[in-house]
Design a protein around this motif. Structure first.
Motif, PDB file in Angstrom:
ATOM      1  N   ASP A  52       0.856  -1.183   0.000  1.00 10.36           N
ATOM      2  CA  ASP A  52       0.000   0.000   0.000  1.00 10.36           C
ATOM      3  C   ASP A  52       0.893   1.234   0.000  1.00 10.36           C
ATOM      4  O   ASP A  52       1.100   1.878   1.027  1.00 10.36           O
ATOM      5  CB  ASP A  52      -0.924  -0.003   1.223  1.00 10.36           C
ATOM      6  CG  ASP A  52      -1.843   1.221   1.242  1.00 10.36           C
ATOM      7  OD1 ASP A  52      -2.119   1.766   0.153  1.00 10.36           O
ATOM      8  OD2 ASP A  52      -2.247   1.623   2.340  1.00 10.36           O
ATOM      9  N   GLY A  54       2.022   4.965  -0.424  1.00 10.68           N
ATOM     10  CA  GLY A  54       1.316   6.235  -0.293  1.00 10.68           C
ATOM     11  C   GLY A  54       2.095   7.427  -0.792  1.00 10.68           C
ATOM     12  O   GLY A  54       1.537   8.507  -0.975  1.00 10.68           O
ATOM     13  N   ARG A  97      -2.942   4.501  -8.697  1.00  4.46           N
ATOM     14  CA  ARG A  97      -3.141   3.794  -7.428  1.00  4.46           C
ATOM     15  C   ARG A  97      -3.531   4.766  -6.315  1.00  4.46           C
ATOM     16  O   ARG A  97      -4.395   4.454  -5.481  1.00  4.46           O
ATOM     17  CB  ARG A  97      -1.862   3.048  -7.050  1.00  4.46           C
ATOM     18  CG  ARG A  97      -1.583   1.832  -7.920  1.00  4.46           C
ATOM     19  CD  ARG A  97      -0.294   1.130  -7.545  1.00  4.46           C
ATOM     20  NE  ARG A  97      -0.270   0.702  -6.149  1.00  4.46           N
ATOM     21  CZ  ARG A  97       0.700  -0.020  -5.614  1.00  4.46           C
ATOM     22  NH1 ARG A  97       1.748  -0.385  -6.370  1.00  4.46           N
ATOM     23  NH2 ARG A  97       0.661  -0.385  -4.348  1.00  4.46           N
ATOM     24  N   PHE A  98      -2.901   5.943  -6.295  1.00  5.46           N
ATOM     25  CA  PHE A  98      -3.196   6.917  -5.243  1.00  5.46           C
ATOM     26  C   PHE A  98      -4.630   7.430  -5.363  1.00  5.46           C
ATOM     27  O   PHE A  98      -5.319   7.628  -4.360  1.00  5.46           O
ATOM     28  CB  PHE A  98      -2.215   8.082  -5.302  1.00  5.46           C
ATOM     29  CG  PHE A  98      -0.785   7.694  -5.020  1.00  5.46           C
ATOM     30  CD1 PHE A  98      -0.478   6.521  -4.359  1.00  5.46           C
ATOM     31  CD2 PHE A  98       0.264   8.509  -5.424  1.00  5.46           C
ATOM     32  CE1 PHE A  98       0.827   6.157  -4.092  1.00  5.46           C
ATOM     33  CE2 PHE A  98       1.577   8.166  -5.168  1.00  5.46           C
ATOM     34  CZ  PHE A  98       1.861   6.987  -4.501  1.00  5.46           C
ATOM     35  N   ALA A 100      -7.118   5.793  -6.611  1.00  5.48           N
ATOM     36  CA  ALA A 100      -8.001   4.694  -6.203  1.00  5.48           C
ATOM     37  C   ALA A 100      -8.039   4.528  -4.689  1.00  5.48           C
ATOM     38  O   ALA A 100      -9.081   4.148  -4.131  1.00  5.48           O
ATOM     39  CB  ALA A 100      -7.550   3.390  -6.873  1.00  5.48           C
ATOM     40  N   ARG A 101      -6.918   4.824  -4.004  1.00  2.00           N
ATOM     41  CA  ARG A 101      -6.873   4.641  -2.540  1.00  2.00           C
ATOM     42  C   ARG A 101      -7.388   5.863  -1.797  1.00  2.00           C
ATOM     43  O   ARG A 101      -7.490   5.865  -0.575  1.00  2.00           O
ATOM     44  CB  ARG A 101      -5.453   4.287  -2.071  1.00  2.00           C
ATOM     45  CG  ARG A 101      -4.490   5.458  -2.059  1.00  2.00           C
ATOM     46  CD  ARG A 101      -3.034   5.009  -1.895  1.00  2.00           C
ATOM     47  NE  ARG A 101      -2.746   4.523  -0.557  1.00  2.00           N
ATOM     48  CZ  ARG A 101      -2.388   5.307   0.464  1.00  2.00           C
ATOM     49  NH1 ARG A 101      -2.318   6.617   0.297  1.00  2.00           N
ATOM     50  NH2 ARG A 101      -2.121   4.787   1.638  1.00  2.00           N
ATOM     51  N   GLY A 102      -7.695   6.960  -2.532  1.00  2.00           N
ATOM     52  CA  GLY A 102      -8.251   8.153  -1.913  1.00  2.00           C
ATOM     53  C   GLY A 102      -7.236   9.138  -1.402  1.00  2.00           C
ATOM     54  O   GLY A 102      -7.553  10.016  -0.597  1.00  2.00           O
ATOM     55  N   GLY A 104      -2.615  10.372  -1.593  1.00  2.00           N
ATOM     56  CA  GLY A 104      -1.214   9.988  -1.715  1.00  2.00           C
ATOM     57  C   GLY A 104      -0.382  11.193  -2.105  1.00  2.00           C
ATOM     58  O   GLY A 104      -0.873  12.327  -2.128  1.00  2.00           O
TER      59      GLY A 104
END
Length: 238
Positions: A52, A54, A97-98, A100-102, A104
């Motif tokens: 994960d 960030g 990816r950032f 999608a993860r909300g 970063g």
């Protein structure tokens, strides 16, 4: 923060990771990759697929002072990948990816030469200009997704690149800024959500107030002397 360390030298990265674990209690992962190769960025993304992540700090770079037409085309292509394409692919892969993860962060390291053309380093200044423009644009594009993007423009930081480029420290316009101080200052600016940061107040003032044409000439002459130093060094080793 736990860290993923990426470069070609597995041994040096492993030693650095062990130091970070001892001094700061963080975990580390070593990824051996040549970021000047077309597969370099993809290797990094694949090696981090289970993590994960960030924050991306994209600090790949290199150069060789000298006249543009005197250099081999294959070397120019290799350095274009290192100085431009790798930053783009890492920003794209981790940026998605950032989002999608909300949230970063992306910290792109360009160079102060990106703000104008550099005689005797025309290829690198052009490549670094791409990184500067990409990062500044993404700062605004990705802000709604809570992804913080900033570009660092180091101009006179005390790293081994000074000797690698054949620069004479006596030719530098001001005393090189310690790397640790430049990093601390940059991270503080990153925390304030700045789109771009030049470490060192004096370097910021020079960039803002010295006429562009004068900066081009001054830096071009300095890099011309660096290129001559490299030629002498290479001749001595031949």
């Amino acid at each position: 923060m736990n860290v993923v360390l990426v470069a070609r030298s597995t041994e040096r990265l492993t030693s650095l990771g062990a130091d970070l674990r001892r001094d700061h209690g963080v975990a580390y992962r070593v990824v051996t990759a040549d970021l000047s190769s077309p597969d370099g960025a993809r290797t990094v993304l694949a090696a981090c697929a289970d993590l994960d992540v960030g924050l991306l700090v994209s600090n790949a770079g290199g150069g060789h002072p000298g006249l543009f037409l005197d250099q081999e085309l294959k070397d120019l292509h290799r350095r274009l990948t290192l100085n431009t394409t790798t930053h783009m692919e890492l920003s794209y892969g981790f940026g998605r990816r950032f989002v999608a993860r909300g949230g970063g962060g992306v910290l792109l390291v360009s160079a102060l030469g990106a703000v104008h053309g550099l005689p005797n380093m025309a290829h690198e200044s052009a490549a670094r200009a791409y990184v500067l423009n990409l990062g500044e644009a993404l700062h605004y594009e990705l802000a709604p997704a809570k992804v913080n993007v900033m570009v660092m423009l180091p101009g006179n930081v005390d790293t081994p690149i000074i000797e690698t480029f054949g620069l004479d420290r006596a030719d530098l316009p001001i005393r090189p800024r310690p790397a640790a101080a430049a990093v601390r200052e940059t991270l503080a600016a990153f925390g304030r959500h700045r789109p771009m940061h030049i470490p060192g107040r004096l370097m910021r003032m020079m960039t803002r107030f010295v006429p562009r044409s004068r900066l081009v000439r001054l830096n071009g002459r300095m890099l011309g002397r660096a290129a001559a130093n490299l030629r002498r060094r290479e001749s001595a080793l031949a």
